[in-house]
Design an enzyme around this catalytic site. Structure first.
Site, short mmCIF file in Angstrom:
data_model
loop_
_atom_site.label_atom_id
_atom_site.label_comp_id
_atom_site.label_asym_id
_atom_site.label_seq_id
_atom_site.Cartn_x
_atom_site.Cartn_y
_atom_site.Cartn_z
N ALA A 199 62.89 34.95 16.46
CA ALA A 199 63.69 36.15 16.28
C ALA A 199 63.62 37.02 17.53
CB ALA A 199 63.23 36.94 15.06
N ASN A 200 64.15 38.22 17.45
CA ASN A 200 64.06 39.20 18.53
C ASN A 200 63.88 40.58 17.93
OD1 ASN A 200 66.78 40.42 18.09
ND2 ASN A 200 67.46 38.36 18.66
N ARG A 201 63.83 41.59 18.78
CA ARG A 201 63.48 42.94 18.33
C ARG A 201 64.68 43.81 17.94
NH1 ARG A 201 59.66 41.73 22.39
NH2 ARG A 201 57.49 41.97 21.68
N SER A 202 65.84 43.23 17.80
CA SER A 202 67.02 44.03 17.44
C SER A 202 66.84 44.66 16.07
CB SER A 202 68.27 43.15 17.44
OG SER A 202 69.39 43.87 16.97
N ALA A 250 72.33 40.55 18.22
CA ALA A 250 71.51 39.86 19.21
C ALA A 250 71.17 38.48 18.65
CB ALA A 250 70.24 40.67 19.51
#
Length: 404
Positions: free
Chosen positions: A210-213, A276
């Site tokens: 995942a990412n931090r969006s 994102a």
């Protein structure tokens, strides 16, 4: 300023959410509105008339029987000398008074005497909101033509309490005020698809890529487009923020699910791809949790490329008239944004620097550059809500054929 010259009577009722009225006053005045506050007696137990008066730069009305205020039948003047009457917070008690036509204090008398639009933002404990008496009152108020925003779901002031009863946030209320007082909506009749948030690409049933969006920017853009009259479908990855009001929301997890949901909602007039999306996914995820083996190296993760949703939309047979993409970069922001514009087939790339020191990922503010084939427009540091409002207006001008 979106509310320039508009006169708003703000009635503040007694509840812990009254503290939000201070920020609400500031937000309304930032947009050019003139705010005249009225406070119930209970409201003064939570916020002071001094604070309300300082932020509104106005006299604060408190008493139906005040000699000075009522010498010219002040409650009638207040009820009529405005463009809208706003009640925030609206308690169960005050809503009951409005529903039954009571007028035993200044706020209820003004509400009964007003022939202007009325917007109320309820705030109360979930049990009070779900009470049969409150439900009857809500139905009566809506039947009488009173507009309501919220209440929203979330944590209550009471420890351990959660449910529907939170007052809408000040910016959500401001948006509802703008909606009630606005003229023709420039995006009425147009369909928009917006993506927001991250995607979660499973490694096994427990882990994922995942990412931090946070989804804050995409959700704000979806709401801003809806306020301008667009029929908006928001395809959201996993986020912890509330769904925006007035928007159809489709919740997905993976990039492939997001792509399929976007394509299923074409044709559309506008596409704003804010999400994102993870660039890669595990080629073959495990059905069971991958166990760590003592003394052994971790198993290799074979990655494969995820679908490029923006490029798919930009080159699709049902391509929207306007395709907007986002470029989250940590270096060479403008250069990478220009390259993305051409490669993806977009009309606009909104590029920003998401390096950790900027605080953009997961934060409340953003600094963006609008990149088109005609040039670059750099915007100052703004709240994500303000970026959304400005971008929605930019989109509306493009759809109308006017220069941005």
């Amino acid at each position: 300023m979106t509310l320039a010259g508009k006169r708003i009577v703000l009635i503040i009722a007694g509840g812990i959410a009254a503290y939000k009225s201070l920020d609400l006053i500031r937000r309304l005045r930032e947009r050019g509105a003139k705010v005249t506050p009225i406070m119930t007696r209970a409201a003064q137990e939570f916020v002071t008339p001094l604070a309300v008066g300082a932020l509104s730069a106005s006299h604060v009305y408190l008493d139906l029987f005040c000699r000075e205020d009522e010498q010219d039948v002040g409650h009638i003047r207040l009820a009529r000398d405005c463009d809208l009457v706003l009640v925030a917070p609206a308690t169960a008690d005050l809503m009951a008074k409005i529903a039954h036509g009571l007028a035993d204090d200044l706020p209820s008398a003004v509400l009964l005497a007003s022939d202007r639009p009325i917007l109320i933002a309820p705030a109360m404990n979930p049990k009070m909101w779900d009470n049969a008496a409150t439900r009857r009152n809500v139905a009566t108020l809506k039947g009488d033509g009173i507009t309501m925003i919220g209440p929203m779901a979330g944590e209550m002031a009471e420890s351990g309490e959660r449910g529907v009863g939170r007052m809408a946030e000040p910016l959500e209320i401001v948006a509802a005020v703008e909606d009630l007082l606005s003229g023709p909506k420039p995006l009425a009749g147009l369909k928009a698809v917006v993506t927001s948030g991250p995607t979660h690409e499973p490694i096994d049933p427990v882990r994922y890529i995942a990412n931090r969006s946070s989804g804050k920017q995409g959700h704000a853009i979806a709401a801003a487009l809806a306020r301008l009259g667009a029929e908006v479908t928001l395809v959201s990855g996993p986020v912890t923020i509330a769904d925006p009001a007035g928007v159809q929301v489709l919740h997905v997890e993976r990039a492939e699910e997001m792509r399929d949901a976007v394509i299923a909602n074409l044709p559309a007039d506008i596409a704003v791809m804010v999400a994102a999306v993870a660039d890669w996914r595990v080629a073959s995820g495990s059905d069971q949790k991958i166990k760590k083996q003592p003394g052994e190296a971790p198993p290799p993760l074979m990655l494969t490329e995820n679908p490029d949703i923006l490029k798919t939309v930009g080159h699709h047979a049902k391509r929207p008239r306007l395709v907007v993409g986002f470029a989250a970069e940590t270096q060479n922001v403008e250069e990478n944004g220009r390259a993305k514009l051409e490669r993806k087939g977009a009309d606009l790339i909104v590029a920003n620097d998401v390096s950790p020191q900027t605080g953009v990922m997961g934060g409340d503010r953003n600094r963006v550059q609008l990149i088109t084939r005609d040039g670059v427009e750099a915007w100052p540091d703004l709240s994500k809500e303000d970026v959304a409002e400005r971008l929605a207006l930019w989109i509306a001008m493009q759809m109308a054929g006017a220069p941005a």
